[in-house]
Design a protein around this motif. Structure first.
Motif, PDB file in Angstrom:
ATOM      1  N   LYS A   1       9.485  -1.139  78.145  1.00  0.00           N
ATOM      2  CA  LYS A   1      10.144  -2.201  77.544  1.00  0.00           C
ATOM      3  C   LYS A   1      11.119  -1.843  76.332  1.00  0.00           C
ATOM      4  CE  LYS A   1       8.303  -5.346  73.811  1.00  0.00           C
ATOM      5  NZ  LYS A   1       7.058  -5.957  73.226  1.00  0.00           N
ATOM      6  N   GLU A   2      10.730  -0.373  75.820  1.00  0.00           N
ATOM      7  CA  GLU A   2      11.778   0.103  75.055  1.00  0.00           C
ATOM      8  C   GLU A   2      13.250   0.244  75.720  1.00  0.00           C
ATOM      9  OE1 GLU A   2      12.336   4.562  73.267  1.00  0.00           O
ATOM     10  OE2 GLU A   2      10.431   3.415  72.704  1.00  0.00           O
ATOM     11  N   GLU A   3      13.296   0.708  77.257  1.00  0.00           N
ATOM     12  CA  GLU A   3      14.387   0.948  77.636  1.00  0.00           C
ATOM     13  C   GLU A   3      15.090  -0.295  78.225  1.00  0.00           C
ATOM     14  OE1 GLU A   3      17.088   3.293  79.784  1.00  0.00           O
ATOM     15  OE2 GLU A   3      15.775   3.469  78.310  1.00  0.00           O
ATOM     16  N   LEU A   4      14.172  -1.486  78.302  1.00  0.00           N
ATOM     17  CA  LEU A   4      14.832  -2.851  78.678  1.00  0.00           C
ATOM     18  C   LEU A   4      15.541  -3.238  77.656  1.00  0.00           C
ATOM     19  CD1 LEU A   4      15.419  -5.343  80.337  1.00  0.00           C
ATOM     20  CD2 LEU A   4      12.847  -6.118  79.645  1.00  0.00           C
TER      21      LEU A   4
ATOM     22  N   LEU B   1       9.086 -12.826  80.892  1.00  0.00           N
ATOM     23  CA  LEU B   1      10.658 -12.440  80.853  1.00  0.00           C
ATOM     24  C   LEU B   1      11.489 -13.421  81.016  1.00  0.00           C
ATOM     25  CD1 LEU B   1      10.259  -9.262  83.256  1.00  0.00           C
ATOM     26  CD2 LEU B   1      10.856  -9.172  80.741  1.00  0.00           C
ATOM     27  N   ALA B   2      11.093 -14.665  81.718  1.00  0.00           N
ATOM     28  CA  ALA B   2      11.800 -15.673  82.015  1.00  0.00           C
ATOM     29  C   ALA B   2      11.932 -16.442  80.595  1.00  0.00           C
ATOM     30  CB  ALA B   2      11.391 -16.684  82.985  1.00  0.00           C
TER      31      ALA B   2
ATOM     32  N   GLN C   1       4.761  -1.112  78.795  1.00  0.00           N
ATOM     33  CA  GLN C   1       4.959  -0.803  80.401  1.00  0.00           C
ATOM     34  C   GLN C   1       5.037  -2.330  80.993  1.00  0.00           C
ATOM     35  OE1 GLN C   1       5.961   1.610  82.492  1.00  0.00           O
ATOM     36  NE2 GLN C   1       6.243   2.899  80.732  1.00  0.00           N
ATOM     37  N   ILE C   2       6.248  -2.817  81.064  1.00  0.00           N
ATOM     38  CA  ILE C   2       6.316  -4.317  81.767  1.00  0.00           C
ATOM     39  C   ILE C   2       6.243  -4.190  83.449  1.00  0.00           C
ATOM     40  CG2 ILE C   2       7.972  -6.252  82.061  1.00  0.00           C
ATOM     41  CD1 ILE C   2       8.995  -5.237  79.373  1.00  0.00           C
TER      42      ILE C   2
ATOM     43  N   ARG D   1      14.223 -11.346  71.671  1.00  0.00           N
ATOM     44  CA  ARG D   1      13.240 -12.049  72.037  1.00  0.00           C
ATOM     45  C   ARG D   1      12.173 -11.259  73.159  1.00  0.00           C
ATOM     46  NH1 ARG D   1      17.586 -15.719  72.969  1.00  0.00           N
ATOM     47  NH2 ARG D   1      17.750 -15.037  75.112  1.00  0.00           N
ATOM     48  N   ILE D   2      12.655 -10.122  73.862  1.00  0.00           N
ATOM     49  CA  ILE D   2      11.970  -9.209  74.513  1.00  0.00           C
ATOM     50  C   ILE D   2      11.101  -8.290  73.571  1.00  0.00           C
ATOM     51  CG2 ILE D   2      11.840  -7.312  76.025  1.00  0.00           C
ATOM     52  CD1 ILE D   2      12.307  -9.702  77.669  1.00  0.00           C
TER      53      ILE D   2
END
Length: 67
Positions: free
Chosen positions: A5-8, A42-43, A32-33, A23-24
């Motif tokens: 999640k942190e990387e995203l 996610l959508a 861990q997504i 929002r994420i």
């Protein structure tokens, strides 16, 4: 596919997509997504599967992904 999640969030911010990154971060997604399991979340945060796959194909996530 699993991604951190942190990387995203980092990649989204790097691309200037701060609204989606916010929002994420606030979505309640786990650290861990799993893109398959969490696709709806996610959508809902504004990142559909097509967009996510385009970002992944662009190599924006480095080596933090696991199949």
């Amino acid at each position: 596919m699993l991604l951190a999640k942190e990387e995203l969030v980092r990649v989204l911010r790097t691309e200037g997509d701060n609204d989606t990154a916010d929002r994420i971060e606030g979505s309640g997604l786990p650290e861990q997504i799993d893109t398959d399991q969490h696709g709806d979340e996610l959508a809902a945060a504004g990142l559909d599967r097509t967009q996510l796959m385009a970002k992944l194909a662009g190599g924006g996530f480095g080596t933090t992904l696991s199949p």
